[in-house]
Design a protein around this motif. Sequence first.
Motif, mmCIF file in Angstrom:
data_model
loop_
_atom_site.group_PDB
_atom_site.id
_atom_site.type_symbol
_atom_site.label_atom_id
_atom_site.label_comp_id
_atom_site.label_asym_id
_atom_site.label_seq_id
_atom_site.Cartn_x
_atom_site.Cartn_y
_atom_site.Cartn_z
ATOM 1 N N ARG A 53 -35.558 9.780 -32.511
ATOM 2 C CA ARG A 53 -35.472 11.131 -31.965
ATOM 3 C C ARG A 53 -36.303 11.177 -30.684
ATOM 4 N N ALA A 54 -35.876 12.023 -29.767
ATOM 5 C CA ALA A 54 -36.600 12.157 -28.503
ATOM 6 C C ALA A 54 -37.970 12.775 -28.752
ATOM 7 N N SER A 55 -38.980 12.211 -28.121
ATOM 8 C CA SER A 55 -40.338 12.742 -28.276
ATOM 9 C C SER A 55 -40.736 13.630 -27.108
ATOM 10 N N GLU A 56 -39.944 13.617 -26.047
ATOM 11 C CA GLU A 56 -40.169 14.502 -24.903
ATOM 12 C C GLU A 56 -38.884 14.540 -24.083
ATOM 13 N N PRO A 57 -38.724 15.523 -23.214
ATOM 14 C CA PRO A 57 -37.510 15.568 -22.384
ATOM 15 C C PRO A 57 -37.437 14.366 -21.452
ATOM 16 N N PRO A 58 -36.236 13.901 -21.149
ATOM 17 C CA PRO A 58 -36.107 12.788 -20.193
ATOM 18 C C PRO A 58 -36.586 13.197 -18.810
ATOM 19 N N ARG A 59 -37.000 12.205 -18.048
ATOM 20 C CA ARG A 59 -37.468 12.443 -16.681
ATOM 21 C C ARG A 59 -36.555 11.746 -15.684
ATOM 22 N N GLN A 60 -36.452 12.315 -14.512
ATOM 23 C CA GLN A 60 -35.606 11.780 -13.451
ATOM 24 C C GLN A 60 -36.470 11.360 -12.262
ATOM 25 N N PHE A 61 -36.148 10.185 -11.689
ATOM 26 C CA PHE A 61 -36.812 9.712 -10.487
ATOM 27 C C PHE A 61 -35.756 9.310 -9.467
ATOM 28 N N LEU A 62 -35.955 9.732 -8.238
ATOM 29 C CA LEU A 62 -35.052 9.443 -7.133
ATOM 30 C C LEU A 62 -35.755 8.492 -6.162
ATOM 31 N N PRO A 63 -35.055 8.002 -5.132
ATOM 32 C CA PRO A 63 -35.701 7.043 -4.215
ATOM 33 C C PRO A 63 -37.042 7.517 -3.666
ATOM 34 N N GLU A 64 -37.148 8.802 -3.365
ATOM 35 C CA GLU A 64 -38.391 9.306 -2.775
ATOM 36 C C GLU A 64 -39.510 9.490 -3.798
ATOM 37 N N THR A 65 -39.198 9.408 -5.103
ATOM 38 C CA THR A 65 -40.232 9.592 -6.125
ATOM 39 C C THR A 65 -40.389 8.381 -7.042
ATOM 40 N N LEU A 66 -39.601 7.333 -6.833
ATOM 41 C CA LEU A 66 -39.643 6.186 -7.739
ATOM 42 C C LEU A 66 -41.030 5.569 -7.812
ATOM 43 N N PHE A 67 -41.760 5.568 -6.689
ATOM 44 C CA PHE A 67 -43.096 4.966 -6.674
ATOM 45 C C PHE A 67 -44.034 5.650 -7.658
ATOM 46 N N GLU A 68 -43.743 6.886 -8.045
ATOM 47 C CA GLU A 68 -44.586 7.584 -9.003
ATOM 48 C C GLU A 68 -44.492 6.955 -10.390
ATOM 49 N N TYR A 69 -43.382 6.253 -10.647
ATOM 50 C CA TYR A 69 -43.195 5.642 -11.968
ATOM 51 C C TYR A 69 -43.466 4.139 -11.951
ATOM 52 N N ILE A 70 -42.940 3.444 -10.936
ATOM 53 C CA ILE A 70 -43.176 1.996 -10.835
ATOM 54 C C ILE A 70 -43.704 1.690 -9.435
ATOM 55 N N ASN A 71 -44.908 2.067 -9.189
ATOM 56 C CA ASN A 71 -45.467 1.984 -7.844
ATOM 57 C C ASN A 71 -45.339 0.590 -7.240
ATOM 58 N N GLY A 72 -45.764 -0.436 -7.973
ATOM 59 C CA GLY A 72 -45.760 -1.777 -7.425
ATOM 60 C C GLY A 72 -44.392 -2.380 -7.231
ATOM 61 N N ALA A 73 -43.390 -1.939 -7.998
ATOM 62 C CA ALA A 73 -42.056 -2.534 -7.952
ATOM 63 C C ALA A 73 -41.027 -1.655 -7.255
ATOM 64 N N ALA A 74 -41.412 -0.468 -6.842
ATOM 65 C CA ALA A 74 -40.442 0.475 -6.274
ATOM 66 C C ALA A 74 -39.708 -0.095 -5.067
ATOM 67 N N GLU A 75 -40.426 -0.799 -4.204
ATOM 68 C CA GLU A 75 -39.794 -1.334 -2.996
ATOM 69 C C GLU A 75 -38.677 -2.305 -3.326
ATOM 70 N N SER A 76 -38.866 -3.126 -4.350
ATOM 71 C CA SER A 76 -37.828 -4.080 -4.738
ATOM 72 C C SER A 76 -36.558 -3.353 -5.156
ATOM 73 N N TYR A 77 -36.689 -2.297 -5.942
ATOM 74 C CA TYR A 77 -35.519 -1.544 -6.388
ATOM 75 C C TYR A 77 -34.855 -0.818 -5.219
#
Length: 322
Positions: free
Chosen positions: A53-77
């Motif tokens: 079961r979901a423990s929290e609502p899903p989150r969305q990240f776009l190109p301008e916010t991806l670094f907030e989730y995977i800071n070190g790997a965002a550039e590669s994606y």
Amino acid sequence: MRIDAAQRGKGLILIFILGLSVLSPAFGRAGVQEASTFTSPLLAILPASDVWRASEPPRQFLPETLFEYINGAAESYISYDFQELIVAQYEKKDVPSATLTLEVYDLGEPRNAFGIYGSERYPESRFIPVGAQGYYEDGSLNFLAGRYYVKMMGYDCGPDAEKLLTAVALDVAGRIQDNVGFPAELAAFPREGLVANSERFILRNFQGLAFLRNGFQAGYRLDGLEFECFIVESKDEAAAEAAARQYLDHFRAAGSAVEAKADGWEFQDRYMKNVFVGRRGRYLYGVSRIPEGRQDTGRAYLGKLRSGLGGPQGSAATGGER
């Protein structure tokens, strides 16, 4: 107006119940969408299960916010034209301490998804039949399916972790409509000596050169020799011819003596050793890292590449040096 203790208690209970309805929506599509503050077609990919079961609502990240989730790997994606990421968190219904993080990356095109997937897998990974391909390792399961790269991390899932994650992965893969396989260009690589699962796709700056895009490469081991084959796709034959000319000019400027052959060109480079290059239609292709004394292997594999791309063995790729 005074609020007595009983009324306060009822209010707290109501707030608690409402909080649970938001934090623990149904695992399936409807519950997730209701809990979300955004709309996305990726929400339809999220799985349904009697186990999680979901423990929290899903989150969305776009190109301008991806670094907030995977800071070190965002550039590669982002270098692979990343479009969107949905992150969903789950807990096991009968053992809430067992949790699952599900990440769905939309790369826009299947070859871009293969590119980032290929950059993170290893030839020695333990591969499993999920989507186009997946692999499992220490509580993590990643797989490729069409334009999507899906990553899953299980925590405190016990000895059944792989089974639990695989079941969710199969559910997600089944919800992806454009679940195509690997890029067609990979079929052009010769089979003999190919290091399984070494194939990669580099969207930009192939071989570190800004003018080369859409490059495929694969590693080889043959008779104690390690080398690489590569294919670079252009939009048409004229663009491929221009890319070949620029490629050769680059190495000439670096001091390499480029020799024209009937089926392409040969030269030596400080880092890539003996290099063999040809062009067929909209493709530039070649063999690199061939040591001195093994040039015949480089020439043979250049011919194999040409055949794999549709050119008859022994025919001229472009007709000489430019």
